[in-house]
Design a protein around this motif. Structure first.
Motif, PDB file in Angstrom:
ATOM      1  N   ASP A 111       0.881  -1.171   0.000  1.00  0.00           N
ATOM      2  CA  ASP A 111       0.000   0.000   0.000  1.00  0.00           C
ATOM      3  C   ASP A 111       0.916   1.218   0.000  1.00  0.00           C
ATOM      4  OD1 ASP A 111      -1.706   2.106   0.532  1.00  0.00           O
ATOM      5  OD2 ASP A 111      -2.925   0.981   1.938  1.00  0.00           O
ATOM      6  N   LYS A 160       0.293   4.145   2.300  1.00  0.00           N
ATOM      7  CA  LYS A 160       0.659   3.945   3.704  1.00  0.00           C
ATOM      8  C   LYS A 160       2.127   3.618   3.881  1.00  0.00           C
ATOM      9  CE  LYS A 160      -3.924   2.359   5.154  1.00  0.00           C
ATOM     10  NZ  LYS A 160      -4.699   1.264   5.805  1.00  0.00           N
ATOM     11  N   THR A 162       3.704   0.975   3.234  1.00  0.00           N
ATOM     12  CA  THR A 162       3.749  -0.305   3.927  1.00  0.00           C
ATOM     13  C   THR A 162       3.615  -1.456   2.941  1.00  0.00           C
ATOM     14  OG1 THR A 162       2.751   0.688   5.899  1.00  0.00           O
ATOM     15  CG2 THR A 162       2.712  -1.708   5.742  1.00  0.00           C
TER      16      THR A 162
END
Length: 121
Positions: free
Chosen positions: A72, A75, A77
């Motif tokens: 993602d 994010k 992440t």
């Protein structure tokens, strides 16, 4: 530049865990991200990696069909979903990032600190 791996723990064989690798310090969206693992007394080995776009991934033979890597970028992440865990999956799991997706350990530029995964039989 920092990579923070988390999500490890103790799980019974057949169970699942999701690891996260949070990235900070520079733009993340142009980097491939990989997961590696190192069992006690053994070398660090490739587990999975995903391109910076997230549309292509590669897996080690021992985890194909059980593990899924995703990212993602909003994010910063990357995730490693681990299903059907086996005792032989027990290791410290590390995430790494680089401009190129490698399936070997040494070329990766950035490394996280590792998170322990223990699978009991």
């Amino acid at each position: 530049v920092q990579l923070q791996a988390s999500g490890g723990g103790l799980v019974q064989a057949g169970g699942s865990l999701r690891l996260s690798c949070a990235f900070s310090g520079r733009s993340f969206s142009d980097l491939a991200v990989g997961w590696f693992r190192q069992a006690p007394g053994k070398e660090r080995v490739f587990v999975a990696a995903v391109t910076w776009t997230g549309d292509s991934a590669d897996y080690g033979d021992s985890v194909k069909g059980r593990f899924t890597i995703s990212r993602d970028n909003a994010k910063n992440t990357v995730y490693l979903q681990m299903n059907g865990l086996k005792p032989e999956d027990t290791a410290v799991y590390y995430c790494a990032a680089d401009r190129t997706l490698w399936t070997t350990v040494q070329p990766w530029s950035y490394w996280g600190q590792g998170t322990q995964v223990t699978v009991s039989s």
